[in-house]
Design a protein around this motif. Sequence first.
Motif, PDB file in Angstrom:
ATOM      1  N   GLY A  37      49.397  23.986  27.691  1.00 27.59           N
ATOM      2  CA  GLY A  37      50.427  25.020  27.797  1.00 27.59           C
ATOM      3  C   GLY A  37      50.215  25.904  29.007  1.00 27.59           C
ATOM      4  N   CYS A  38      50.459  27.200  28.833  1.00 34.86           N
ATOM      5  CA  CYS A  38      50.273  28.140  29.937  1.00 34.86           C
ATOM      6  C   CYS A  38      48.784  28.230  30.282  1.00 34.86           C
ATOM      7  CB  CYS A  38      50.790  29.513  29.537  1.00 34.86           C
ATOM      8  SG  CYS A  38      50.436  30.749  30.790  1.00 34.86           S
ATOM      9  N   ALA A  39      48.464  28.040  31.563  1.00 33.45           N
ATOM     10  CA  ALA A  39      47.059  28.015  31.980  1.00 33.45           C
ATOM     11  C   ALA A  39      46.413  29.387  31.888  1.00 33.45           C
ATOM     12  CB  ALA A  39      46.946  27.478  33.404  1.00 33.45           C
ATOM     13  N   PHE A  40      47.223  30.429  31.767  1.00 32.49           N
ATOM     14  CA  PHE A  40      46.664  31.784  31.717  1.00 32.49           C
ATOM     15  C   PHE A  40      46.361  32.217  30.278  1.00 32.49           C
ATOM     16  CE2 PHE A  40      47.145  36.532  32.258  1.00 32.49           C
ATOM     17  CZ  PHE A  40      45.978  36.693  32.992  1.00 32.49           C
ATOM     18  N   ALA A  41      46.805  31.430  29.318  1.00 32.89           N
ATOM     19  CA  ALA A  41      46.734  31.851  27.918  1.00 32.89           C
ATOM     20  C   ALA A  41      45.347  32.354  27.468  1.00 32.89           C
ATOM     21  CB  ALA A  41      47.233  30.731  27.009  1.00 32.89           C
ATOM     22  N   PRO A  42      44.229  31.659  27.830  1.00 40.00           N
ATOM     23  CA  PRO A  42      42.936  32.139  27.332  1.00 40.00           C
ATOM     24  C   PRO A  42      42.588  33.556  27.808  1.00 40.00           C
ATOM     25  CG  PRO A  42      42.737  29.935  28.277  1.00 40.00           C
ATOM     26  CD  PRO A  42      44.115  30.413  28.589  1.00 40.00           C
ATOM     27  N   ARG A  43      43.233  34.023  28.884  1.00 44.38           N
ATOM     28  CA  ARG A  43      42.898  35.348  29.417  1.00 44.38           C
ATOM     29  C   ARG A  43      44.016  36.352  29.184  1.00 44.38           C
ATOM     30  NH1 ARG A  43      41.434  34.274  35.603  1.00 44.38           N
ATOM     31  NH2 ARG A  43      40.272  36.219  35.392  1.00 44.38           N
ATOM     32  N   CYS A  44      45.093  35.920  28.526  1.00 44.43           N
ATOM     33  CA  CYS A  44      46.306  36.732  28.530  1.00 44.43           C
ATOM     34  C   CYS A  44      46.401  37.629  27.306  1.00 44.43           C
ATOM     35  CB  CYS A  44      47.524  35.827  28.593  1.00 44.43           C
ATOM     36  SG  CYS A  44      49.063  36.756  28.652  1.00 44.43           S
ATOM     37  N   PRO A  45      46.624  38.941  27.525  1.00 48.45           N
ATOM     38  CA  PRO A  45      46.742  39.849  26.383  1.00 48.45           C
ATOM     39  C   PRO A  45      48.039  39.638  25.593  1.00 48.45           C
ATOM     40  CG  PRO A  45      47.179  41.015  28.457  1.00 48.45           C
ATOM     41  CD  PRO A  45      46.722  39.630  28.820  1.00 48.45           C
ATOM     42  N   ARG A  76      53.543  30.363  21.052  1.00 48.92           N
ATOM     43  CA  ARG A  76      54.524  29.749  21.962  1.00 48.92           C
ATOM     44  C   ARG A  76      53.884  29.355  23.293  1.00 48.92           C
ATOM     45  NH1 ARG A  76      59.596  33.218  23.121  1.00 48.92           N
ATOM     46  NH2 ARG A  76      60.220  31.444  24.409  1.00 48.92           N
ATOM     47  N   CYS A  77      52.830  30.041  23.663  1.00 48.13           N
ATOM     48  CA  CYS A  77      52.206  29.810  24.968  1.00 48.13           C
ATOM     49  C   CYS A  77      51.445  28.481  25.006  1.00 48.13           C
ATOM     50  CB  CYS A  77      51.307  30.977  25.327  1.00 48.13           C
ATOM     51  SG  CYS A  77      52.208  32.548  25.244  1.00 48.13           S
ATOM     52  N   GLY A  78      51.375  27.795  23.858  1.00 48.38           N
ATOM     53  CA  GLY A  78      50.797  26.460  23.816  1.00 48.38           C
ATOM     54  C   GLY A  78      51.697  25.429  24.481  1.00 48.38           C
ATOM     55  N   ALA A  99      57.345  32.525  35.369  1.00 49.88           N
ATOM     56  CA  ALA A  99      57.018  31.457  34.432  1.00 49.88           C
ATOM     57  C   ALA A  99      56.157  32.043  33.322  1.00 49.88           C
ATOM     58  CB  ALA A  99      56.288  30.326  35.147  1.00 49.88           C
ATOM     59  N   CYS A 100      56.809  32.591  32.294  1.00 52.37           N
ATOM     60  CA  CYS A 100      56.077  33.223  31.198  1.00 52.37           C
ATOM     61  C   CYS A 100      56.984  33.345  29.981  1.00 52.37           C
ATOM     62  CB  CYS A 100      55.602  34.616  31.637  1.00 52.37           C
ATOM     63  SG  CYS A 100      54.828  35.554  30.309  1.00 52.37           S
ATOM     64  N   HIS A 101      56.412  33.100  28.799  1.00 52.06           N
ATOM     65  CA  HIS A 101      57.197  33.241  27.574  1.00 52.06           C
ATOM     66  C   HIS A 101      57.423  34.699  27.206  1.00 52.06           C
ATOM     67  CE1 HIS A 101      57.309  29.026  26.712  1.00 52.06           C
ATOM     68  NE2 HIS A 101      55.989  28.921  26.742  1.00 52.06           N
ATOM     69  N   HIS A 102      56.493  35.557  27.586  1.00 52.86           N
ATOM     70  CA  HIS A 102      56.604  36.967  27.198  1.00 52.86           C
ATOM     71  C   HIS A 102      56.380  37.866  28.407  1.00 52.86           C
ATOM     72  CE1 HIS A 102      56.235  35.250  23.215  1.00 52.86           C
ATOM     73  NE2 HIS A 102      55.073  34.721  23.555  1.00 52.86           N
TER      74      HIS A 102
HETATM   75  S1  SF4 Z   1      52.494  35.501  27.632  1.00 49.31           S
HETATM   76 FE1  SF4 Z   1      53.096  34.426  29.503  1.00 49.31          FE
HETATM   77  S2  SF4 Z   1      51.296  34.459  30.780  1.00 49.31           S
HETATM   78 FE2  SF4 Z   1      50.638  35.025  28.739  1.00 49.31          FE
HETATM   79  S3  SF4 Z   1      49.954  33.118  27.867  1.00 49.31           S
HETATM   80 FE3  SF4 Z   1      52.097  33.359  27.274  1.00 49.31          FE
HETATM   81  S4  SF4 Z   1      53.233  32.299  28.850  1.00 49.31           S
HETATM   82 FE4  SF4 Z   1      51.185  32.586  29.635  1.00 49.31          FE
END
Ligand code: SF4
Lengths: 221, 337
Positions: B303-311, B316-318, B328-331
């Motif tokens: 999924g989103c490559a930033f997910a492990p670090r994302c607050p 859905r980010c899977g 490019a972001c779900h939220h």
């Molecule tokens: S909120 Fe956006 S940036 Fe964060 S994990 Fe989900 S898609 Fe990635």
Amino acid sequence: MLELDSVTAGYERRAPVFHGASLTVAPGESVGLLGPSGCGKSTLARVAALLHRPDAGRLVLDGTEVRAWRHRAPRAQRTAVGVVFQQPRTAADPRLTLTELIAEPLRATGRRAEAADRVAALAPAVGLTPDLLGRRPHEVSDGQLQRACLARALTLRPRWLICDEMTAMLDASTTAALVAAVETYRAETGAGLLAVGHDRVLLNRWCDRTVDWKDCLTAAP
Amino acid sequence: MTADHVLRALAAVSAERAEGAVLSVRGLTVRFRLRGGRTVDAVSDADFDLGAGECLALVGESGCGKSVLASALLGLLPGNAETSGTALLAGPEGGAGTDLLAADEKTLARTVRGRRVGLVPQSPAAHLTPVRTVRSHLEETVRALTGTSRRARREAAETAAERAAFPAGHLDRHPHELSGGLAQRAATALALIGDARLLLADEPTTGLDRDLVDRTVDELRRHADEGRALLLITHDLAAAARIADRVAVMYAGRIVEVAPAHRFFGPTGPRHPYARGLLDALPDRAFTPIPGMPPELSDLPEGCAFAPRCPRATVRCGTRPAPTAGVACHHPEQPRA
Ligand code: SF4
């Protein structure tokens, strides 16, 4: 106290890079030294780190004058100072894994037995994950290698830390992470810091006080 | 307006931009095959346009793929690289364009590098030959690119130096006799000789003092103002803030946000959580790092490559977020102001 008193230093006897630089860092204090590149501030940092013998002037470390530099310096003085440079690639032996790199100062001082515990404690403190520790420098990014170099500087629990443009090559987030690691270490140990750099915004934010290079040159001839 | 309308309007705007674009990149993807069957996804699906007179800053941390993207545009990737997508460089004076990804080495060497794409390199010292003077570098490049007579070469070299604000009095010096700033100007002068419409600056300010960073990027901006398209690749957000019209943020090989610079650096702020984290890490902002480290490009998550670090990550980010209205972001984050 880390006292640099009227230090003259350079690479050719007749043409020193600077004359008469003085600077003091109190225990637990953090001092930022600001100056343009090529001014000699990195050479002064090397003097403070016991890596470069000055042509004149004194370095006094916790009340004891330093009389020998590099490998000739007494072990007690050498291990009291940790240093991190700008370029992790040139500061790290390419043959060592990150674990070996971080443990290097222990090996060099005959305390190999402590290595595993120390590396295990330091790696998370600088944000290195276990999968990275077995890699060699060419297998990690500049930022990851610089994290390892910072860990190595902290291995012997120095009372003084010298950071010479430690973050000049790094992105904003890695910079903030490394500065936070240094500050956590200092909060735990009370170590003093000399951070040398050219980024005023960064050093003002990071250090208790910042000094301009030209104001260090009190005794210019 | 419905969301659909907005999207269509946005698509129309970018289509219009694409028509006047000097460089138009679509779906640019670069993979490296390593021994042992591993692949490194260095750049995935990059889309952007760059117009004449415009500066686009491509920002991200080292290893995020931005330098690989630059090398792909110059045809300078190593042999184990596989590329796909298109990178259309507009032709001279309405002539046929060239797909930089499809062009063969001969075309790239003879008609593209130096002539239609000028490269301002990362370390000018390494780019210049130590045994030759700046004048001889310039004249040699003039000869290679234009084949003019000896006298005209001398003039053209001096003109190029002047355009890059390289002092004439230093032309007969060797690279090691130059300060960092002058070496950077010499390299810029070389990049300008072919009168390329696209300038590609790859980390042009690494290791320079702040004053020199400012001067170097101001000069690059001046070259853009003269009608060139400038792609500034940098990890230095302050340099990008100073001269960019638009900012593209790259994370783990993907462009995760493209935004106008005034919005990105201004009170509104970026909308992608990574971009916001990067700005908040600056010492004149919160000075807080983003937790963790970027993923390995050889081992990217589904999924989103930033997910492990994302607050803001949720389930859905899977699945990987598709770029929508430049993010490019779900939220995506709400505008700050
Ligand atoms: S909120 Fe956006 S940036 Fe964060 S994990 Fe989900 S898609 Fe990635």
